[in-house]
Design a protein around this motif. Sequence first.
Motif, PDB file in Angstrom:
ATOM      1  N   ALA A  14       0.831  -1.191   0.000  1.00  0.00           N
ATOM      2  CA  ALA A  14       0.000   0.000   0.000  1.00  0.00           C
ATOM      3  C   ALA A  14       0.874   1.253   0.000  1.00  0.00           C
ATOM      4  O   ALA A  14       1.879   1.315   0.709  1.00  0.00           O
ATOM      5  CB  ALA A  14      -0.917  -0.008   1.207  1.00  0.00           C
ATOM      6  N   GLY A  15       0.480   2.212  -0.816  1.00  0.00           N
ATOM      7  CA  GLY A  15       1.251   3.432  -0.969  1.00  0.00           C
ATOM      8  C   GLY A  15       2.241   3.391  -2.113  1.00  0.00           C
ATOM      9  O   GLY A  15       2.818   4.421  -2.483  1.00  0.00           O
ATOM     10  N   SER A  17       3.633   2.165  -6.138  1.00  0.00           N
ATOM     11  CA  SER A  17       3.265   2.516  -7.508  1.00  0.00           C
ATOM     12  C   SER A  17       3.546   1.361  -8.456  1.00  0.00           C
ATOM     13  O   SER A  17       4.438   0.535  -8.209  1.00  0.00           O
ATOM     14  CB  SER A  17       4.055   3.746  -7.979  1.00  0.00           C
ATOM     15  OG  SER A  17       3.781   4.872  -7.181  1.00  0.00           O
ATOM     16  N   ARG A  67      -4.821   9.770  -8.560  1.00  0.00           N
ATOM     17  CA  ARG A  67      -3.794   8.764  -8.249  1.00  0.00           C
ATOM     18  C   ARG A  67      -3.294   8.051  -9.503  1.00  0.00           C
ATOM     19  O   ARG A  67      -2.129   7.669  -9.573  1.00  0.00           O
ATOM     20  CB  ARG A  67      -4.352   7.714  -7.273  1.00  0.00           C
ATOM     21  CG  ARG A  67      -4.823   8.270  -5.961  1.00  0.00           C
ATOM     22  CD  ARG A  67      -5.202   7.137  -4.991  1.00  0.00           C
ATOM     23  NE  ARG A  67      -6.311   6.327  -5.482  1.00  0.00           N
ATOM     24  CZ  ARG A  67      -6.224   5.007  -5.675  1.00  0.00           C
ATOM     25  NH1 ARG A  67      -5.099   4.364  -5.434  1.00  0.00           N
ATOM     26  NH2 ARG A  67      -7.289   4.330  -6.101  1.00  0.00           N
ATOM     27  N   ASN A  84      -0.348   5.374  -8.805  1.00  0.00           N
ATOM     28  CA  ASN A  84       0.362   5.817  -7.608  1.00  0.00           C
ATOM     29  C   ASN A  84      -0.529   5.706  -6.379  1.00  0.00           C
ATOM     30  O   ASN A  84      -1.758   5.612  -6.496  1.00  0.00           O
ATOM     31  CB  ASN A  84       0.823   7.271  -7.784  1.00  0.00           C
ATOM     32  CG  ASN A  84       1.801   7.450  -8.924  1.00  0.00           C
ATOM     33  OD1 ASN A  84       2.583   6.554  -9.233  1.00  0.00           O
ATOM     34  ND2 ASN A  84       1.748   8.602  -9.564  1.00  0.00           N
ATOM     35  N   THR A  85       0.093   5.739  -5.236  1.00  0.00           N
ATOM     36  CA  THR A  85      -0.628   5.671  -3.958  1.00  0.00           C
ATOM     37  C   THR A  85      -1.651   4.538  -3.970  1.00  0.00           C
ATOM     38  O   THR A  85      -2.835   4.716  -3.660  1.00  0.00           O
ATOM     39  CB  THR A  85      -1.327   7.018  -3.657  1.00  0.00           C
ATOM     40  OG1 THR A  85      -0.501   8.105  -4.035  1.00  0.00           O
ATOM     41  CG2 THR A  85      -1.639   7.126  -2.172  1.00  0.00           C
ATOM     42  N   ASN A  87      -3.762   1.285  -3.006  1.00  0.00           N
ATOM     43  CA  ASN A  87      -4.317   0.756  -1.764  1.00  0.00           C
ATOM     44  C   ASN A  87      -4.921  -0.620  -2.031  1.00  0.00           C
ATOM     45  O   ASN A  87      -5.117  -1.014  -3.202  1.00  0.00           O
ATOM     46  CB  ASN A  87      -5.343   1.719  -1.171  1.00  0.00           C
ATOM     47  CG  ASN A  87      -6.497   1.994  -2.112  1.00  0.00           C
ATOM     48  OD1 ASN A  87      -7.235   1.080  -2.484  1.00  0.00           O
ATOM     49  ND2 ASN A  87      -6.660   3.253  -2.505  1.00  0.00           N
TER      50      ASN A  87
END
Length: 122
Positions: A14-15, A17, A67, A84-85, A87
């Motif tokens: 998580a977080g 890319s 994102r 990106n980012t 989850n």
Amino acid sequence: QVQLVESGGGMVQAGGSLRLSCAASGRAFSPYTMAWFRQAPGKEREFVSSISGLAITTYYADSVKGRFTISRDNAKNILYLQMNTLNPEDTAVYYCAAAVRSSRSPNEYNYWGQGTQVTVSS
């Protein structure tokens, strides 16, 4: 016929890319609206993002806006999705697809890749 092959999936925390790619072959690439869809286990296939033939117009699902970034290189016949980012809710099989006109409905897309798995761990 347009053949589509996705790549770039994998496992990420998580977080993190990932960048997905979709290589197209067969008919000319630039006339088609291209899109990314995703399907999680037990869920329907959902729209993620689309881009017009000349990359003038892009659309995003609310869940990924800000994102994810969709882009295309018509000279190389490649579609991209920069994610990106990430989850855990982004975990799914991601598909690229081609259509003659822009739509968020998978029913409008004539050509599909085989999909690439994206897994986001918490």
